[in-house]
Design an enzyme around this catalytic site. Structure first.
Site, PDB file in Angstrom:
ATOM      1  N   ARG A 147      30.765  29.558  55.002  1.00  0.00           N
ATOM      2  CA  ARG A 147      30.743  30.678  54.083  1.00  0.00           C
ATOM      3  C   ARG A 147      29.297  31.064  53.798  1.00  0.00           C
ATOM      4  O   ARG A 147      28.446  30.192  53.589  1.00  0.00           O
ATOM      5  CB  ARG A 147      31.445  30.314  52.765  1.00  0.00           C
ATOM      6  N   TYR A 159      26.553  34.611  41.990  1.00  0.00           N
ATOM      7  CA  TYR A 159      27.641  33.708  42.357  1.00  0.00           C
ATOM      8  C   TYR A 159      27.462  33.178  43.787  1.00  0.00           C
ATOM      9  O   TYR A 159      27.166  33.933  44.714  1.00  0.00           O
ATOM     10  CB  TYR A 159      29.006  34.395  42.265  1.00  0.00           C
ATOM     11  N   ASP A 223      32.636  35.567  50.078  1.00  0.00           N
ATOM     12  CA  ASP A 223      33.422  35.679  48.857  1.00  0.00           C
ATOM     13  C   ASP A 223      32.809  36.744  47.950  1.00  0.00           C
ATOM     14  O   ASP A 223      31.686  36.586  47.475  1.00  0.00           O
ATOM     15  CB  ASP A 223      33.446  34.323  48.142  1.00  0.00           C
ATOM     16  N   HIS A 225      34.297  37.527  45.101  1.00  0.00           N
ATOM     17  CA  HIS A 225      34.595  36.939  43.806  1.00  0.00           C
ATOM     18  C   HIS A 225      35.070  37.952  42.770  1.00  0.00           C
ATOM     19  O   HIS A 225      34.603  37.967  41.626  1.00  0.00           O
ATOM     20  CB  HIS A 225      33.390  36.149  43.282  1.00  0.00           C
ATOM     21  N   GLU A 249      36.819  37.310  51.067  1.00  0.00           N
ATOM     22  CA  GLU A 249      37.635  36.671  50.027  1.00  0.00           C
ATOM     23  C   GLU A 249      37.543  37.399  48.689  1.00  0.00           C
ATOM     24  O   GLU A 249      36.458  37.832  48.285  1.00  0.00           O
ATOM     25  CB  GLU A 249      37.162  35.228  49.855  1.00  0.00           C
ATOM     26  N   GLU A 275      42.945  32.396  44.795  1.00  0.00           N
ATOM     27  CA  GLU A 275      42.558  31.114  44.212  1.00  0.00           C
ATOM     28  C   GLU A 275      42.879  31.044  42.724  1.00  0.00           C
ATOM     29  O   GLU A 275      42.978  29.949  42.169  1.00  0.00           O
ATOM     30  CB  GLU A 275      41.085  30.807  44.468  1.00  0.00           C
ATOM     31  N   ARG A 296      44.921  31.545  49.104  1.00  0.00           N
ATOM     32  CA  ARG A 296      43.829  30.724  48.581  1.00  0.00           C
ATOM     33  C   ARG A 296      44.249  29.727  47.502  1.00  0.00           C
ATOM     34  O   ARG A 296      43.448  28.908  47.074  1.00  0.00           O
ATOM     35  CB  ARG A 296      42.750  31.656  47.996  1.00  0.00           C
ATOM     36  N   GLU A 352      38.815  25.014  52.492  1.00  0.00           N
ATOM     37  CA  GLU A 352      37.500  24.972  51.862  1.00  0.00           C
ATOM     38  C   GLU A 352      37.114  23.529  51.575  1.00  0.00           C
ATOM     39  O   GLU A 352      37.948  22.729  51.143  1.00  0.00           O
ATOM     40  CB  GLU A 352      37.522  25.777  50.566  1.00  0.00           C
ATOM     41  N   TRP A 415      33.451  37.817  36.698  1.00  0.00           N
ATOM     42  CA  TRP A 415      32.538  36.861  37.308  1.00  0.00           C
ATOM     43  C   TRP A 415      33.151  36.310  38.591  1.00  0.00           C
ATOM     44  O   TRP A 415      32.521  36.251  39.608  1.00  0.00           O
ATOM     45  CB  TRP A 415      32.235  35.689  36.358  1.00  0.00           C
TER      46      TRP A 415
END
Length: 415
Positions: A147, A159, A223, A225, A249, A275, A296, A352, A415
């Site tokens: 990643r 992040y 990602d 996020h 992602e 996730e 995820r 991951e 975030w």
């Protein structure tokens, strides 16, 4: 096999973990991961005050009935706290069942479909030189998929970019980052600033540079996020198509699942979502309209092995694969459960993997091993993870929070 005891264990060997240990009448124990990053004590209380009293005297073999009892019986369903608590119970019961059978857990899930689970590591850097060094280091460690996260010019902490020179070192915001994660110990979350336009301008050039340096074969992931609107996400996916990402992602918050239609219409970059999803109901529209490519959710937050297996069976109907969340806020118990499930399911995609700290490894003694870019389960009965109470006692809980995010004008942002 009656349950005679259940303990909620809270420790912080490098970072905070919540573990459930269930004991049956012959003294055998099973472990479940109940860690919810930044909200650990909420799950600990849910378990101690509400679920543990319901477990005593139940048949530990009755996993499905116990899952339904805890999910349907509470009336108040779903949500991260509830599903993390159920996941801990479910995983501990599977650990117990496999120990009773004298088999590693994956054998009870149908046996091996592969030798191990391909994993991806996290490379990052404030700029390209640091990022290239991080990629090289991961390749030397044996990772075969990586990643990519990088700083954005004009912004401070971002992040996915390591905050210090080493795990546990000082972050750029002056706080102490711990165990490879952005969470910071202290009474309040750190606040970070964000500029979406600067990010969208910067990231395509990063992937162009990485491809030029490391070639076309290395699987690369990224990602976002949850930080983009649907049209911004579509723009990013389109701009990254020349660099052949393994996935992009969490491009946008997906509580409103239909927003992924716009992203899907405009890019062929594969999408990974979920996730922060907790149940099969979070995925229904995404699966049926084939709006994503990878799931995820971790076992730890999605109702355990029973819950995630149900989600992934549903995903397989639509040729959607697993991409299970696995940072260090999933304990070695949760990681082991993911690997046992991952080697068994037909639609495994990738896992991951962030290495836990040495202190974590002393509390959670795991048989899971890293080899040739894969994680491989142990062969001992159960999950193959033991919990050391003596070592854990030396690492008491200490409050820590993930950061919060604000736009440059001060507005709160995802975030």
């Amino acid at each position: 096999m009656k349950i005679t005891g259940a303990e909620v264990l809270v420790s912080s060997p490098g970072r905070n973990f919540v573990t459930l240990r269930i004991t049956v009448e012959d003294g055998t124990t099973g472990l479940g991961d109940a860690t919810l990053n930044g909200r650990e004590l909420a799950v600990a209380a849910y378990l101690s005050e509400h679920l543990v009293p319901l477990l005593i005297g139940r048949d530990a073999h009755a996993i499905e009935d116990t899952w339904q009892y805890l999910y349907r019986g509470a009336y108040w369903r779903r949500g991260p706290v509830t599903m993390t608590a159920i996941a801990a119970v479910d995983t501990a019961l599977w650990d117990l069942k496999a120990k009773a059978a004298g088999l590693p857990l994956y054998q009870l899930l149908g046996g091996r479909s592969r030798e191990g689970c391909l994993v991806y590591g996290h490379a990052s850097g404030a700029g390209l030189p640091q990022l290239f060094d991080s990629i090289t280091e991961h390749l030397e460690q044996g990772y075969r998929a990586i990643r990519i996260q990088t700083g954005v010019p004009g912004l401070g902490a971002v992040y996915g970019v390591a905050g210090g020179a080493a795990p546990g070192g000082p972050g750029r915001d002056g706080g102490i980052r711990y165990d490879y994660e952005p969470a910071k110990r202290g009474p309040l979350p750190a606040e970070e600033a964000w500029d979406t336009r600067a990010y969208l301008r910067h990231i395509p050039g990063v992937f162009e540079a990485v491809r030029n340096e490391f070639g076309p074969e290395l699987p690369l992931l990224h990602d976002a996020h949850h930080r983009l609107t649907p049209i911004q996400a579509a723009k990013l996916g389109k701009s990254l198509e020349p660099y052949d990402l393994f996935w992009l992602e969490d491009v946008t918050p997906a509580e409103n699942q239909s927003v992924l239609r716009r992203v899907r219409e405009h890019t062929t970059t594969p999408l990974a979502i979920g996730e922060v999803f907790n149940t099969i109901w979070d995925y229904r529209e995404l699966f049926e309209e084939q709006l994503i490519d990878y799931v995820r959710s971790p076992i730890t937050h999605a109702g355990g092995i029973t819950g995630l297996r149900r989600i992934l069976d549903y995903a397989s109907v639509y040729q959607i694969k697993s991409g299970v969340h696995g940072p260090t806020d999933v304990s070695p118990v949760g990681l082991a459960a993911a690997i046992h499930l991952g080697v068994a399911i037909p639609n495994f995609g990738i896992q991951e993997y962030m290495r836990h700290s040495a202190a974590t490894g002393e509390v959670f003694r795991s048989e899971i091993r890293f080899s040739d870019g894969m994680l491989v389960p142990g062969t001992s009965p159960g999950l193959g993870v033991d919990y050391d109470d003596v070592v854990a006692a030396a690492h008491p809980y200490e409050a820590a929070y993930l950061p919060v995010n604000r736009l440059l004008d001060g507005s709160m942002h995802d975030w």
